[in-house]
Design a protein around this motif. Structure first.
Motif, PDB file in Angstrom:
ATOM      1  N   PRO A   1      10.991   7.641  -1.162  1.00 21.98           N
ATOM      2  CA  PRO A   1       9.671   7.042  -1.396  1.00 21.98           C
ATOM      3  C   PRO A   1       9.695   5.808  -2.303  1.00 21.98           C
ATOM      4  O   PRO A   1      10.704   5.084  -2.323  1.00 21.98           O
ATOM      5  N   THR A   2       8.598   5.621  -3.072  1.00 18.33           N
ATOM      6  CA  THR A   2       8.406   4.409  -3.875  1.00 18.33           C
ATOM      7  C   THR A   2       9.671   3.939  -4.583  1.00 18.33           C
ATOM      8  O   THR A   2      10.053   2.783  -4.480  1.00 18.33           O
ATOM      9  N   TYR A   3      10.315   4.876  -5.315  1.00 16.16           N
ATOM     10  CA  TYR A   3      11.434   4.454  -6.174  1.00 16.16           C
ATOM     11  C   TYR A   3      12.663   4.042  -5.379  1.00 16.16           C
ATOM     12  O   TYR A   3      13.551   3.385  -5.911  1.00 16.16           O
TER      13      TYR A   3
ATOM     14  N   ALA B   1      -1.486   2.661 -11.021  1.00 15.01           N
ATOM     15  CA  ALA B   1      -1.008   3.843 -11.745  1.00 15.01           C
ATOM     16  C   ALA B   1       0.072   4.629 -11.012  1.00 15.01           C
ATOM     17  O   ALA B   1       0.033   5.857 -10.952  1.00 15.01           O
ATOM     18  N   ASN B   2       1.029   3.924 -10.445  1.00 13.23           N
ATOM     19  CA  ASN B   2       2.195   4.619  -9.899  1.00 13.23           C
ATOM     20  C   ASN B   2       3.282   4.608 -10.974  1.00 13.23           C
ATOM     21  O   ASN B   2       3.797   3.548 -11.331  1.00 13.23           O
ATOM     22  N   PRO B   3       3.639   5.782 -11.518  1.00 18.70           N
ATOM     23  CA  PRO B   3       4.560   5.789 -12.668  1.00 18.70           C
ATOM     24  C   PRO B   3       5.944   5.220 -12.347  1.00 18.70           C
ATOM     25  O   PRO B   3       6.685   4.838 -13.251  1.00 18.70           O
TER      26      PRO B   3
ATOM     27  N   ALA C   1       3.763  -1.891   3.178  1.00 18.84           N
ATOM     28  CA  ALA C   1       3.690  -0.604   2.476  1.00 18.84           C
ATOM     29  C   ALA C   1       5.062  -0.235   1.948  1.00 18.84           C
ATOM     30  O   ALA C   1       6.078  -0.768   2.402  1.00 18.84           O
ATOM     31  N   ASP C   2       5.082   0.699   0.983  1.00 20.20           N
ATOM     32  CA  ASP C   2       6.395   1.089   0.427  1.00 20.20           C
ATOM     33  C   ASP C   2       7.050   2.214   1.224  1.00 20.20           C
ATOM     34  O   ASP C   2       8.253   2.438   1.116  1.00 20.20           O
ATOM     35  N   HIS C   3       6.258   2.942   2.004  1.00 15.95           N
ATOM     36  CA  HIS C   3       6.780   4.004   2.877  1.00 15.95           C
ATOM     37  C   HIS C   3       5.589   4.610   3.591  1.00 15.95           C
ATOM     38  O   HIS C   3       4.438   4.231   3.313  1.00 15.95           O
ATOM     39  N   GLY C   4       5.840   5.564   4.461  1.00 13.08           N
ATOM     40  CA  GLY C   4       4.756   6.193   5.206  1.00 13.08           C
ATOM     41  C   GLY C   4       4.353   7.528   4.608  1.00 13.08           C
ATOM     42  O   GLY C   4       4.465   7.744   3.398  1.00 13.08           O
TER      43      GLY C   4
ATOM     44  N   VAL D   1       0.867  -1.181   0.000  1.00 12.59           N
ATOM     45  CA  VAL D   1       0.000   0.000   0.000  1.00 12.59           C
ATOM     46  C   VAL D   1       0.904   1.232   0.000  1.00 12.59           C
ATOM     47  O   VAL D   1       1.830   1.334   0.800  1.00 12.59           O
ATOM     48  N   ASP D   2       0.627   2.142  -0.899  1.00  8.57           N
ATOM     49  CA  ASP D   2       1.456   3.346  -0.985  1.00  8.57           C
ATOM     50  C   ASP D   2       1.143   4.271   0.187  1.00  8.57           C
ATOM     51  O   ASP D   2      -0.019   4.483   0.526  1.00  8.57           O
ATOM     52  N   CYS D   3       2.188   4.821   0.810  1.00 11.87           N
ATOM     53  CA  CYS D   3       2.022   5.870   1.832  1.00 11.87           C
ATOM     54  C   CYS D   3       1.352   5.403   3.128  1.00 11.87           C
ATOM     55  O   CYS D   3       0.800   6.228   3.853  1.00 11.87           O
TER      56      CYS D   3
END
Ligand SMILES: [Zn+2]
Length: 509
Positions: free
Chosen positions: A52-54, A100-102, A302-305, A12-14
Motif C-alpha cells: 500500500p501507501t508506504y 492525515a495518512n501517517p 492513486a497510490d493503490h487500489g 487519491v488513497d485506495c
C-alpha cells in the motif's frame, strides 16, 4: 523569462482504476474528471510500483522502487531528490496538503522539498486502523459476554449464532453518532482544497507545485452526505454507515457471508470518490481564476487500489499485488502532452515524476529510476511498457521494524501477461489479463513458455539491480533517522531491538 507552468499532482488513497468513469465504470463517480479526460492523456493501465501507501510513494515522489534501499527502509531517505525538491531548486514554490495518512509524514521524509507541508496528523491522533468494536464496561452484560467468550471455542455451530448476536448487541450499545462527519477519520477533500485555494491565492505569480493527497475512499468508509446524495443514495443514517463498516471489518465471517454487504459497502466507497471529483472541479475553477490553468501540468492518480472480495480479501494489505490493488487511474493534462488514450499496456508510476519534470523543462536527477515519457505519448504505435510492483508480505504495521522484514512479493507485467512471484513459500503465477482480467486462473506451466521466461528474467534483473545500485549512503541516513526517532520515543515505549543496531543490519540487508 518564460513563465513556468504550474504543476498540480493529485493522489487519491485506495482508488482502483475500474471505479472511475473515464476508465469505464458505469456509476457516476467522476463526471468532472471524465469531462477533463477529453483534453488529457488517459493511461488505461497505470501500475503502482508497490502497495500500500508506504510501498507506493517512493516511486511517485522519488522515482525509486520501494525496496531499493532495503526492506527495512521506509519512505524517502534524507536528502534523496524528490519531485518537490527538484522543483524547489528550479525556483518553484511548493506546497503539500495530505489528509492525515501517517505513512506520508515528515518522519518518512515526505516533507522533503516542500515550503508548506500540512499533513493534518496533529489534529488526527487515531492510528490508521479499521474500526473496531470495543465494549469496555464492567456491567452485567460485559461480564456475561466475557464468560461466553471463554466457552465460544466449544460452542460448535451455536458459535456462529453467538457471534452474530454479539455483533448486533455491540452495534446497538455504541453511542449514537450525530453525522457521518463525526465518524470520519480523515479530513475530507474539501478541507484540503480549501487550504490549497488559500495557498494559491497567497503566492502571486511564482511558479508553483501543489500536491494533494485525498483519503476520501479510504476505510472506514464515511463519505460526505452531499456525495451520497449526488450518487442517488441519500437517506443513509450514521448508524447504518457505522454498521456497514463494522460488518465489513469482522474477522469471524467468510467471504460468502461478507458478500451480502459488499454492494452496500461499495456504495460508500464510491461516494468517497465522487467527493474527490467534486473537489477536484473546485480546485480547477480556482486555478482558472488565478490564471494558472491554461498551461497547468495536471496529474491525477492513486497510490493503490482496494479489494472488495475480488480474491476473498478486503482493504489493501500487502500480500498479493493483484490488479485491484496495483492498477490505478492516471490522467495527465498538459498543453504539451497529447490528448488521447494510450494502448492498454502497463505504465509504471515510476515514470511519472521524470515525465512531469520534462513537461516543464526541468531536468530529472540521475538518481531517478523512471524514464521520461513525453515524445512517445504522441507516437501512435503499440505501447511496450513493463511495470514492476513489489511489497513485503504481511507488513501491515511498518511502524514496527520487525514487521518490515517479511518475504518480498513481486509482480512483472508486460503487454497482456503478468507474472506474480512470492518468495516464501515460493509461488510463481502467470496470468493472461486479457483472457482472465480477474486473475482467477493462473496459466499452466506449459503456457507462454518463452514469455514466462522473459518475465522471469526481468524479475531477476530487477532484483540484481536493486542490490547493485543500492546507495549505502542513502540507506545509512534513512536507518539513522529511524533510530533517532526510536530513541526519541517517550519512556515506556520500546527501544530498537539489539539486531537493529548492529552494523550488519545498518549496512547490508
Ligand atoms: Zn494508501
Amino acid at each position: 523569462m518564460k513563465k513556468q507552468p504550474t504543476i498540480v499532482l493529485i493522489t487519491v488513497d485506495c482508488l482502483r482504476a475500474d471505479h472511475v468513469g473515464f476508465l469505464g465504470y458505469e456509476r457516476p463517480t467522476t463526471p468532472f474528471l471524465d469531462a477533463l479526460s477529453g483534453e488529457s492523456l488517459v493511461v488505461p493501465q497505470a501500475i503502482v510500483a508497490g502497495a500500500p501507501t508506504y510501498y507506493s510513494f517512493p516511486a511517485i515522489m522519488a522515482s525509486r522502487y520501494p525496496l531499493a534501499l532495503g526492506r527495512d527502509v521506509l519512505g524517502i531517505a534524507p536528502d534523496e531528490p524528490t519531485l518537490a525538491s527538484v522543483l524547489k531548486q528550479a525556483g518553484y514554490v511548493t506546497a503539500a496538503f495530505t489528509a492525515a495518512n501517517p505513512y506520508l509524514a515528515s518522519r518518512f521524509g515526505y516533507e522533503e522539498g516542500f515550503d508548506v507541508f500540512r499533513d493534518f496528523l496533529k489534529e488526527e491522533t487515531e492510528p490508521l486502523s479499521e474500526e473496531r468494536v470495543n465494549v469496555g464496561s464492567d456491567g452485567w452484560a460485559s461480564r456475561l459476554n466475557r464468560k461466553l467468550q471463554e466457552v465460544r471455542p466449544y460452542m460448535g455451530p451455536m458459535g456462529k449464532i453467538y457471534d452474530q448476536l454479539y455483533f448486533e448487541y455491540c452495534q446497538r450499545i455504541m453511542p449514537a453518532a450525530k453525522s457521518l462527519d463525526a465518524l470520519r477519520r480523515f479530513p475530507a477533500a474539501d478541507v484540503l482544497v480549501d487550504e490549497a485555494c488559500a495557498w494559491l491565492a497567497s503566492i502571486g505569480d511564482s511558479p508553483a507545485f501543489l500536491w494533494l493527497h485525498m483519503m476520501d475512499p479510504h476505510s472506514p468508509y464515511y463519505p460526505k452526505e452531499e456525495a451520497l446524495v449526488l450518487m442517488g443514495h441519500d437517506g443513509l443514517t450514521p448508524f447504518q454507515a457505522r454498521y456497514l463498516n463494522s460488518y465489513w471489518n469482522r474477522s469471524d465471517l467468510g467471504p460468502g457471508e461478507m458478500k451480502r454487504r459488499r454492494h452496500d459497502v461499495i456504495e460508500l466507497y464510491d461516494a468517497g470518490i465522487r467527493w474527490v471529483d467534486v473537489q477536484v472541479e473546485r480546485l480547477v475553477r480556482k486555478l482558472q481564476e488565478v490564471n494558472r490553468w491554461d498551461d497547468c501540468v495536471f496529474a491525477f492518480t492513486a497510490d493503490h487500489g482496494e479489494e472488495f472480495l475480488d480474491h476473498g480479501g478486503r482493504y489493501h494489505p500487502p500480500s498479493r499485488l493483484m490488479e485491484e490493488l496495483i492498477h490505478v487511474p492516471l490522467l495527465l493534462r498538459s498543453p504539451g502532452i497529447p490528448k488521447r488514450e494510450l494502448p492498454k499496456s502497463p505504465f509504471s508510476l515510476l515514470h511519472l515524476a521524470p515525465t512531469l519534470l520534462n513537461a516543464v523543462d526541468v531536468a530529472a536527477p540521475s538518481e531517478f529510476e523512471g524514464r521520461i515519457h513525453g515524445q512517445e505519448f504522441g507516437e501512435n504505435r503499440e505501447w511496450d511498457g513493463i511495470a514492476i510492483s513489489e511489497c513485503v508480505a504481511g507488513c501491515t504495521n511498518p511502524f514496527r521494524p520487525e514487521s518490515r522484514m517479511g518475504p518480498r512479493v513481486l509482480s512483472v507485467g508486460q503487454s497482456r501477461l503478468k507474472l506474480v512471484l512470492s518468495f516464501d513459500p515460493p509461488v510463481e503465477h502467470l496470468y493472461d489479463l486479457e483472457a482472465d482480467p480477474g486473475e482467477q486462473f493462473p496459466l499452466k506451466a506449459t503456457a507462454f513458455i518463452v514469455e514466462r521466461r522473459h518475465l522471469l528474467e526481468i524479475a531477476r534483473e530487477h532484483l540484481r539491480q536493486s542490490y547493485r545500485q543500492r546507495s549505502s549512503e542513502r540507506r545509512l541516513q534513512a536507518r539513522l533517522r529511524d533510530l533517532r526517532l526510536e530513541w526519541q520515543k517517550p519512556e515506556g515505549k520500546t527501544l530498537p531491538a539489539v539486531q537493529e543496531l548492529s552494523p550488519g543490519v545498518l549496512l547490508g540487508e
